[in-house]
Motif scaffolding. Structure first.
Motif, PDB file in Angstrom:
ATOM      1  N   SER A 146       0.866  -1.179   0.000  1.00 57.58           N
ATOM      2  CA  SER A 146       0.000   0.000   0.000  1.00 57.58           C
ATOM      3  C   SER A 146       0.900   1.225   0.000  1.00 57.58           C
ATOM      4  N   ASP A 171      -1.847  -1.444  -3.767  1.00 58.69           N
ATOM      5  CA  ASP A 171      -2.931  -0.534  -3.400  1.00 58.69           C
ATOM      6  C   ASP A 171      -2.413   0.891  -3.592  1.00 58.69           C
ATOM      7  N   LEU A 184      -4.982  -1.780  -7.225  1.00 52.56           N
ATOM      8  CA  LEU A 184      -6.150  -1.088  -6.684  1.00 52.56           C
ATOM      9  C   LEU A 184      -6.005   0.409  -6.941  1.00 52.56           C
ATOM     10  N   GLU A 186     -10.962  -3.735  -2.956  1.00 51.69           N
ATOM     11  CA  GLU A 186      -9.886  -4.594  -2.443  1.00 51.69           C
ATOM     12  C   GLU A 186     -10.322  -6.046  -2.309  1.00 51.69           C
TER      13      GLU A 186
END
Length: 120
Positions: free
Chosen positions: A14, A46, A78, A105
């Motif tokens: 992320s 992400d 994502l 997600e």
């Protein structure tokens, strides 16, 4: 800044704020370790909280992708940003992996889990 998690054959990253070269090097180190000891991996990026990336990250990503063209099974991205969606599709030119862009997600993780189940 990045946050990473990993399990078996999955590496999830992320990105928060700007994606820097130091962040990318941290990602590379983790992926290289996983590949060395477990073979092909799946990636989950992400990028929903990413505000940008430095030019040296873009260059490093191209080099890394070319070096590891056959080391990934699936890559889930994502994002809801059209530019990042487009760049995810372009990255398919450098890797022999399925690349899919998701807004949710849970959908991304399920897609990755589906291939993991068939690989066992």
């Amino acid at each position: 800044m990045i946050s990473t998690e990993h399990s078996d054959r999955l590496v999830a990253v992320s990105v928060f704020g700007e994606f820097t070269l130091a962040d990318y090097k941290e990602f590379e180190e983790l992926v290289n370790y996983k590949i060395r000891f477990q073979g092909q991996v799946d990636l989950l990026f992400d990028l929903r909280e990413m505000v940008g990336f430095t030019l040296d990250v873009a260059w490093e990503e191209i080099k890394f992708s070319r070096q590891h063209a056959d080391d990934f099974r699936r890559i889930a991205v994502l994002t809801d940003d059209q530019w990042l969606t487009w760049s995810a599709w372009v990255s398919q030119l450098f890797v022999d992996a399925e690349v899919q862009v998701f807004a949710d997600e849970n959908d991304a993780r399920q897609w990755l889990a589906d291939v993991a189940e068939t690989a066992q």
